[in-house]
Design a protein around this motif. Structure first.
Motif, PDB file in Angstrom:
ATOM      1  N   LEU A  83      -4.482 -12.724   9.999  1.00  0.00           N
ATOM      2  CA  LEU A  83      -4.529 -12.839  11.450  1.00  0.00           C
ATOM      3  C   LEU A  83      -5.594 -11.899  11.998  1.00  0.00           C
ATOM      4  N   LEU A  99      -3.070 -19.621  14.020  1.00  0.00           N
ATOM      5  CA  LEU A  99      -1.957 -19.178  13.162  1.00  0.00           C
ATOM      6  C   LEU A  99      -1.624 -20.233  12.117  1.00  0.00           C
ATOM      7  N   LEU A 144       0.809  -9.244   8.486  1.00  0.00           N
ATOM      8  CA  LEU A 144      -0.333  -9.712   9.257  1.00  0.00           C
ATOM      9  C   LEU A 144      -1.576  -9.817   8.377  1.00  0.00           C
TER      10      LEU A 144
END
Length: 469
Positions: free
Chosen positions: A35, A190, A30
């Motif tokens: 993110l 994303l 991540l």
């Protein structure tokens, strides 16, 4: 909805924000895709709520089992569902507060190429979306033509804009559009970061990203999102003495005034429409326009007065950023946590088609058109526009920070100036807010033709005016 229930909703939301942050700190994957913790928190809430965990448990238990809704009750979700529409007004009211408003000439000279690029990409998203709807999705799958506006609403506008239009979706009979828009906004962030990092590595290897060199290595400090102790800076400046008034209080008051001005502007437009062109043309659009673009206009008005008359410069931009950032985090967690996966599943063809079409258009615009529209440092400047057009403004800023860590190019300055001529209209501005009502009133073909003409205008301006400089 009792005050106690509202308070409980915020407490539960806070728990998920903390969980999301620490999951990111200890999850390298991540971190590598940058993110935001608020999106992680929202996704975790979605997973442990009625849409995922609740449905799974319901398969193996009887009706009425206490976990059939997962860990989020209907009461909590009812509180969360109201938050995006409220906090988006704060986010947009904060956009220009505390910023010195430069002259339009300076904005045009420095940020002009990025204005042309950003406008062209945004209007082109309407063209791509409406074409897709008219030629494929509506004839073959019966998709509501309003879906043609979702790429720009979700990609450039982001979660905030999509959530802020919740009532508009309902009023226009396109309730499923809300969940699709929030889902597309998540896909946009994303993919914007992932594709952006791939493009930056490619740019570094080929020498297009000049500030990164040719070794193809991309380095970003602090991927876990925590600033080292010795490098920490103040998040805000105290501009008023607390014994006089708490600085946060006066800043919240200024934000409230900006939103209040937005309310007056919107009500004024509704009244004006009702006594002028509305009865004559039987066209009523203002009743569908949400508050947040007018709250942004209110922020510009408040800042203009402050810049002219406040010799003490009480409004601190860093503190405004903290309030706006808090509001956006709350909005994102609440919006993602209340998505209906059932609705997205029922419209999966339209959802996937719109996502792919938007991504293809954005990549094409960056790789093919940006080098011809932006005369210098096209990669560093264009990657910010790509990030914003796919995700949100923060995505564009992140990608520019990666590709130009020392701010040696005009990318960041141009990007900042661009917002003054960009956000009032698209990316959550007035046209973004009015796009669905316009399609409902005049039909998708008329708006497609209009969007195509505007796209071509900005393309020609970029190619033959800025691109030749």
């Amino acid at each position: 909805m009792s005050p106690e229930l509202v308070g409980l909703g915020f407490v539960v939301l806070a728990v998920f924000i903390v969980i999301g942050k620490w999951v990111r700190v200890y999850t390298p994957l991540l971190q590598n895709i940058f993110l935001p913790s608020s999106i992680i928190a929202g996704l975790i809430a979605l997973l442990v709520g009625p849409e995922v965990l609740g449905r799974l448990i319901s398969i193996f238990t009887e009706e009425g089992f206490f976990l059939n809704q997962g860990f989020l009750t209907d009461d909590i979700l009812s509180v969360w569902s109201t938050l995006p529409g409220l906090f988006i007004n704060i986010v947009f009211a904060c956009l220009f507060l505390g910023k010195d408003l430069p002259s339009l000439k300076k904005v045009w000279d420095i940020g002009g190429p990025q204005v042309a690029m950003g406008q062209m990409v945004s209007w082109g998203q309407y063209v791509v979306g409406l074409l897709l709807v008219l030629l494929l999705l509506t004839p073959l799958y019966g998709v509501n033509p309003l879906a043609g506006t979702l790429i720009e609403i979700s990609f450039v506008g982001g979660h905030g804009t999509a959530a802020g239009l919740g009532n508009t979706f309902e009023e226009l009979g396109f309730a499923e559009g809300y969940d699709m828009a929030i889902g597309l906004a998540t896909i946009g962030i994303l993919s914007g970061v992932l594709i952006g990092i791939i493009l930056i590595n490619w740019g570094a290897r080929t020498g297009r990203a000049k500030e990164l060199g040719r070794d193809g290595k991309v380095s970003v400090d602090g991927q876990h999102g925590i600033i080292d102790f010795d490098e920490r800076d103040s998040g805000a400046d105290i501009t008023t003495r607390p014994e006089s008034i708490e600085p946060l209080s006066i800043h919240l008051a200024y934000i409230g005034v900006a939103v209040g001005i937005g309310i007056l502007l919107l009500e004024g437009l509704i009244i004006l429409e009702s006594v002028t062109w509305g009865p004559l043309t039987d066209t009523y659009l203002m009743i569908y326009v949400p508050l947040f673009p007018l709250a942004m206009a209110g922020g510009i008005i408040v800042q203009g007065f402050s810049q002219r008359y406040d010799k003490f410069k009480i409004i601190d931009r860093k503190l405004i950023n903290r309030v706006g950032g808090l509001s956006l985090d709350i909005l994102i967690v609440a919006a993602i946590g209340t998505i209906s996966l059932q609705v997205i599943g029922d419209n999966i063809v339209a959802f996937v088609s719109l996502a792919l079409a938007g991504l293809i258009w954005n990549v094409f615009a960056f790789l093919v058109l940006a080098p011809k529209m932006i005369p210098s440092y096209w990669f560093e400047r264009g990657i910010g526009d790509f990030g914003q057009a796919t995700g949100i403004t923060a995505t564009g800023l992140l990608l520019m920070k990666v590709v130009d860590p020392e701010n040696r190019t005009p990318a960041l300055e141009g990007f900042g100036y661009k917002q003054i001529l960009f956000e009032p209209l698209v990316g959550g501005g007035l046209f973004t807010a009015a796009a669905m009502p316009l399609v409902a009133q005049f039909g998708p073909v008329s708006i497609l033709i209009f969007a195509f003409i505007v796209t071509i205008f900005w393309l020609i301006l970029g190619l033959f005016y800025f691109g030749k400089k």
